[in-house]
Design a protein around this motif. Structure first.
Motif, PDB file in Angstrom:
ATOM      1  N   ARG A   1       0.842  -1.209   0.000  1.00  0.00           N
ATOM      2  CA  ARG A   1       0.000   0.000   0.000  1.00  0.00           C
ATOM      3  C   ARG A   1       0.871   1.250   0.000  1.00  0.00           C
ATOM      4  O   ARG A   1       0.617   2.197  -0.748  1.00  0.00           O
ATOM      5  CB  ARG A   1      -0.934   0.016   1.219  1.00  0.00           C
ATOM      6  CG  ARG A   1      -2.250  -0.693   1.001  1.00  0.00           C
ATOM      7  CD  ARG A   1      -3.247  -0.368   2.100  1.00  0.00           C
ATOM      8  NE  ARG A   1      -2.837  -0.820   3.426  1.00  0.00           N
ATOM      9  CZ  ARG A   1      -2.996  -2.058   3.891  1.00  0.00           C
ATOM     10  NH1 ARG A   1      -3.572  -2.977   3.141  1.00  0.00           N
ATOM     11  NH2 ARG A   1      -2.598  -2.374   5.097  1.00  0.00           N
TER      12      ARG A   1
ATOM     13  N   VAL B   1       6.056   7.859 -14.116  1.00  0.00           N
ATOM     14  CA  VAL B   1       4.833   8.081 -14.878  1.00  0.00           C
ATOM     15  C   VAL B   1       5.027   9.387 -15.633  1.00  0.00           C
ATOM     16  O   VAL B   1       5.143  10.451 -15.039  1.00  0.00           O
ATOM     17  CB  VAL B   1       3.594   8.165 -13.948  1.00  0.00           C
ATOM     18  CG1 VAL B   1       2.340   8.445 -14.762  1.00  0.00           C
ATOM     19  CG2 VAL B   1       3.457   6.869 -13.149  1.00  0.00           C
TER      20      VAL B   1
ATOM     21  N   LYS C   1     -10.477   7.408 -15.648  1.00  0.00           N
ATOM     22  CA  LYS C   1      -9.815   6.695 -14.561  1.00  0.00           C
ATOM     23  C   LYS C   1      -8.607   5.981 -15.136  1.00  0.00           C
ATOM     24  O   LYS C   1      -8.699   5.327 -16.182  1.00  0.00           O
ATOM     25  CB  LYS C   1     -10.752   5.668 -13.915  1.00  0.00           C
ATOM     26  CG  LYS C   1     -10.114   4.917 -12.772  1.00  0.00           C
ATOM     27  CD  LYS C   1     -11.071   3.950 -12.106  1.00  0.00           C
ATOM     28  CE  LYS C   1     -10.385   3.247 -10.960  1.00  0.00           C
ATOM     29  NZ  LYS C   1     -11.275   2.309 -10.287  1.00  0.00           N
ATOM     30  N   SER C   2      -7.488   6.126 -14.484  1.00  0.00           N
ATOM     31  CA  SER C   2      -6.267   5.459 -14.909  1.00  0.00           C
ATOM     32  C   SER C   2      -5.493   5.076 -13.657  1.00  0.00           C
ATOM     33  O   SER C   2      -4.796   5.898 -13.060  1.00  0.00           O
ATOM     34  CB  SER C   2      -5.436   6.396 -15.791  1.00  0.00           C
ATOM     35  OG  SER C   2      -4.248   5.766 -16.171  1.00  0.00           O
ATOM     36  N   GLU C   3      -5.638   3.841 -13.248  1.00  0.00           N
ATOM     37  CA  GLU C   3      -4.993   3.357 -12.027  1.00  0.00           C
ATOM     38  C   GLU C   3      -4.070   2.193 -12.348  1.00  0.00           C
ATOM     39  O   GLU C   3      -4.369   1.400 -13.246  1.00  0.00           O
ATOM     40  CB  GLU C   3      -6.052   2.873 -11.021  1.00  0.00           C
ATOM     41  CG  GLU C   3      -6.951   3.965 -10.472  1.00  0.00           C
ATOM     42  CD  GLU C   3      -6.219   4.919  -9.555  1.00  0.00           C
ATOM     43  OE1 GLU C   3      -5.248   4.508  -8.893  1.00  0.00           O
ATOM     44  OE2 GLU C   3      -6.625   6.083  -9.511  1.00  0.00           O
ATOM     45  N   THR C   4      -3.001   2.088 -11.617  1.00  0.00           N
ATOM     46  CA  THR C   4      -2.140   0.923 -11.755  1.00  0.00           C
ATOM     47  C   THR C   4      -2.099   0.124 -10.469  1.00  0.00           C
ATOM     48  O   THR C   4      -1.634  -1.005 -10.464  1.00  0.00           O
ATOM     49  CB  THR C   4      -0.700   1.339 -12.134  1.00  0.00           C
ATOM     50  OG1 THR C   4      -0.220   2.245 -11.144  1.00  0.00           O
ATOM     51  CG2 THR C   4      -0.665   1.993 -13.509  1.00  0.00           C
ATOM     52  N   GLY C   5      -2.572   0.703  -9.370  1.00  0.00           N
ATOM     53  CA  GLY C   5      -2.535   0.031  -8.079  1.00  0.00           C
ATOM     54  C   GLY C   5      -3.736  -0.849  -7.846  1.00  0.00           C
ATOM     55  O   GLY C   5      -4.785  -0.692  -8.452  1.00  0.00           O
ATOM     56  N   LEU C   6      -3.559  -1.796  -6.952  1.00  0.00           N
ATOM     57  CA  LEU C   6      -4.633  -2.685  -6.529  1.00  0.00           C
ATOM     58  C   LEU C   6      -5.132  -2.283  -5.152  1.00  0.00           C
ATOM     59  O   LEU C   6      -4.361  -1.766  -4.331  1.00  0.00           O
ATOM     60  CB  LEU C   6      -4.124  -4.132  -6.446  1.00  0.00           C
ATOM     61  CG  LEU C   6      -3.794  -4.818  -7.751  1.00  0.00           C
ATOM     62  CD1 LEU C   6      -3.145  -6.167  -7.477  1.00  0.00           C
ATOM     63  CD2 LEU C   6      -5.051  -5.008  -8.582  1.00  0.00           C
ATOM     64  N   PRO C   7      -6.397  -2.556  -4.841  1.00  0.00           N
ATOM     65  CA  PRO C   7      -6.875  -2.290  -3.488  1.00  0.00           C
ATOM     66  C   PRO C   7      -6.336  -3.356  -2.532  1.00  0.00           C
ATOM     67  O   PRO C   7      -6.773  -4.498  -2.576  1.00  0.00           O
ATOM     68  CB  PRO C   7      -8.400  -2.355  -3.627  1.00  0.00           C
ATOM     69  CG  PRO C   7      -8.628  -3.228  -4.812  1.00  0.00           C
ATOM     70  CD  PRO C   7      -7.436  -3.036  -5.719  1.00  0.00           C
TER      71      PRO C   7
ATOM     72  N   GLN D   1       2.682   1.581  -3.403  1.00  0.00           N
ATOM     73  CA  GLN D   1       1.776   2.040  -4.452  1.00  0.00           C
ATOM     74  C   GLN D   1       1.505   3.532  -4.312  1.00  0.00           C
ATOM     75  O   GLN D   1       1.432   4.250  -5.306  1.00  0.00           O
ATOM     76  CB  GLN D   1       0.433   1.293  -4.401  1.00  0.00           C
ATOM     77  CG  GLN D   1       0.486  -0.081  -4.983  1.00  0.00           C
ATOM     78  CD  GLN D   1      -0.872  -0.757  -5.042  1.00  0.00           C
ATOM     79  OE1 GLN D   1      -1.034  -1.650  -5.847  1.00  0.00           O
ATOM     80  NE2 GLN D   1      -1.837  -0.383  -4.240  1.00  0.00           N
ATOM     81  N   ALA D   2       1.370   3.999  -3.082  1.00  0.00           N
ATOM     82  CA  ALA D   2       1.075   5.413  -2.838  1.00  0.00           C
ATOM     83  C   ALA D   2       2.264   6.294  -3.211  1.00  0.00           C
ATOM     84  O   ALA D   2       2.094   7.387  -3.758  1.00  0.00           O
ATOM     85  CB  ALA D   2       0.686   5.626  -1.379  1.00  0.00           C
ATOM     86  N   ASP D   3       3.475   5.816  -2.913  1.00  0.00           N
ATOM     87  CA  ASP D   3       4.674   6.596  -3.219  1.00  0.00           C
ATOM     88  C   ASP D   3       5.852   5.654  -3.450  1.00  0.00           C
ATOM     89  O   ASP D   3       6.558   5.278  -2.509  1.00  0.00           O
ATOM     90  CB  ASP D   3       4.992   7.561  -2.076  1.00  0.00           C
ATOM     91  CG  ASP D   3       6.165   8.486  -2.390  1.00  0.00           C
ATOM     92  OD1 ASP D   3       6.779   8.353  -3.477  1.00  0.00           O
ATOM     93  OD2 ASP D   3       6.479   9.344  -1.548  1.00  0.00           O
TER      94      ASP D   3
END
Length: 151
Positions: A11, A54, A144-150, A14-16
């Protein structure tokens, strides 16, 4: 399998992704050595493939994004492989995805402007081998453009 500590590390990463192991340790309540060992294991197991920047292509002078949906001539042996090899050589193509179904391949490309796109399309894309059908979709907005998972 991932445990709660692995998920906490992921987590934070993914955030940083620029966080150091020591910074992740502070945020997760683990030691830097524990974080490093867990990150090494997750990389070794293929869960973490690396870190990347990115890039804002519009800020780099490529504001136009186009998706091309391509159907290939399936009567030609090796058409798929030949197309993919040739498409990799088009510098403006950022992503190549393959599918099962009517559409075989999606190319995502960038261009400086409409004239540049037209030149790339005519000179490079239409020259790719074994195209049976092609449809261009110009991106209007990324909702929406995400690469992370919950996690």
């Amino acid at each position: 399998m991932l445990d709660s500590q692995d998920r906490a590390i992921l987590r934070q990463m993914q955030a940083d992704p620029a966080l150091t192991a020591g910074e992740v340790a502070e945020l997760t309540g683990l030691s830097a050595a524990q974080v490093t060992r867990r990150l090494d294991r997750m990389q070794r197991d293929g869960m973490i493939r690396g870190q990347s920047a990115v890039i804002d292509w519009a800020a780099m002078g490529y504001p136009l994004r186009v998706s091309l949906r391509v159907s290939l001539d399936k009567t030609v042996p090796g058409a798929f492989d030949a197309f993919v090899v040739a498409a990799r050589d088009v510098a403006e193509v950022l992503e190549i995805q393959t599918f099962l179904g009517r559409v075989d391949v999606r190319l995502s490309l960038v261009a400086r402007d409409l004239a540049h796109y037209q030149a790339v399309y005519r000179d490079r894309i239409l020259a790719l081998p074994h195209i049976a059908d092609i449809e261009a979709l110009m991106d209007v907005a990324a909702v929406k453009s995400e690469t992370g998972l919950p996690l």
